[in-house]
Enzyme design. Structure first.
Site, short mmCIF file in Angstrom:
data_model
loop_
_atom_site.label_atom_id
_atom_site.label_comp_id
_atom_site.label_asym_id
_atom_site.label_seq_id
_atom_site.Cartn_x
_atom_site.Cartn_y
_atom_site.Cartn_z
N ASP A 44 1.85 0.84 14.97
CA ASP A 44 3.13 0.15 15.08
C ASP A 44 3.88 0.55 16.35
O ASP A 44 5.00 0.09 16.56
CB ASP A 44 4.00 0.42 13.84
CG ASP A 44 4.19 1.90 13.54
OD1 ASP A 44 3.29 2.70 13.86
OD2 ASP A 44 5.24 2.27 12.98
N HIS A 45 3.25 1.35 17.21
CA HIS A 45 3.92 1.85 18.41
C HIS A 45 3.27 1.44 19.73
O HIS A 45 3.97 1.08 20.67
CB HIS A 45 4.03 3.38 18.37
CG HIS A 45 4.98 3.88 17.35
ND1 HIS A 45 6.24 4.33 17.65
CD2 HIS A 45 4.86 3.97 16.00
CE1 HIS A 45 6.87 4.68 16.54
NE2 HIS A 45 6.04 4.47 15.52
#
Length: 289
Positions: free
Chosen positions: A83-84
């Site tokens: 998610d980064h």
């Protein structure tokens, strides 16, 4: 903390302070809050992008729109959970900017997770060490090594303003997931102490609201972890020997579907206690030394 009701400001460039803007990705979940927050540093001729987020076309387009005519000096990731960092590569192709920041890290998933798995595509052009800086038009970013949540986790401080982008290391809405084998409780506590001693003005985490009283929150989070450690020792004294026996007592009210993930945090505490010769393990059983 409960996740706020929709709508969220997904895809909108929000000015947080003179050198900082935020663009929210459309990936809300119980583990990402309202989604991953990508930050842009700088308002002049060039900018840096912090945590580009998931490789979703709509989010990448929103970042490009927020960049406008500025040159991207660097694309920086705090760590390599999915998610980064996945948007780093496509954003680099579109902007020509280098990927600078945390080291690559990919591990097999060996247990229940309460966060995203690792991004296998992440390939930085340059890895930043603790205290290293990069700069642009009116801004300077300093890397702060903060292992614990992951061994490669970095925070980034804006030297000119006292703001820090804390990724998943410190968040106001939730404690950080510490999941062995890469997540390390001793490293996490040392990193928290390091942040506490810095005394920065404000934290911008990758998920959730800004932290306006950083030292107060960090002190409370360290106290919370020490309280969890004391709970574990009390359960061992009472005869509970396995993580699965401890979790329901330690996490009362937690959805049982999340017990496996909670157990990872308990395991991280037990490994730390074992390394300090306070407990010992025999397979799935633990005991006081």
């Amino acid at each position: 903390m409960n996740i706020p009701a929709k709508p969220y400001p997904t895809g909108i460039s929000e000015q947080l302070e003179p050198l900082v803007r935020r663009v929210l990705a459309g990936n809300p979940s119980p583990y990402t809050y309202t989604g991953t927050q990508t930050y842009l540093v700088g308002m002049g001729a060039d900018v840096a992008v912090i945590d580009p987020g998931p490789a979703e076309d709509a989010h990448i387009d929103a970042i490009i729109a927020a960049i406008g005519d500025a040159r991207v000096t660097a694309i920086c990731c705090t760590h390599t959970h999915r998610d980064h960092s996945p948007a780093a590569a496509p954003l680099a192709r579109q902007t020509g900017a280098p990927i600078i920041g945390c080291a690559p890290l990919v591990l097999a998933d060996d247990g229940p997770r309460a966060d995203e798995a690792f991004d296998k595509s992440y390939a930085p052009d340059r890895i930043m060490g603790d205290g290293e800086q990069l700069s642009g038009d009116g801004w300077t970013l300093e890397a702060i090594a903060t292992p614990g949540h992951t061994s490669n986790h970095l925070c980034y401080a804006v030297v000119e303003s006292g703001a820090v982008f804390t990724g998943d290391h410190v968040m106001g809405w939730s404690t950080s997931v510490i999941s062995p084998p890469d997540g390390d409780m001793a490293d996490y506590m040392a990193s928290m102490q390091k942040m506490y001693e810095r005394g920065d003005r404000i934290y911008y985490p990758a998920h959730g609201p800004a932290v306006e009283k950083p030292r107060q929150l960090v002190r409370g989070m360290m106290g919370h972890r020490k309280q969890r450690e004391r709970q574990i020792l009390r359960h061992l004294e009472s005869g509970l020997t396995q993580i699965t026996d401890m979790v329901p007592f330690m996490y009362k009210g937690l959805d049982p579907r999340l017990f496996g993930a909670a157990g990872r945090s308990v395991l991280a505490h037990l490994i730390d206690l074992e390394n300090r010769n306070i407990v010992a393990s025999n397979g799935d059983d633990w005991k006081l030394v």
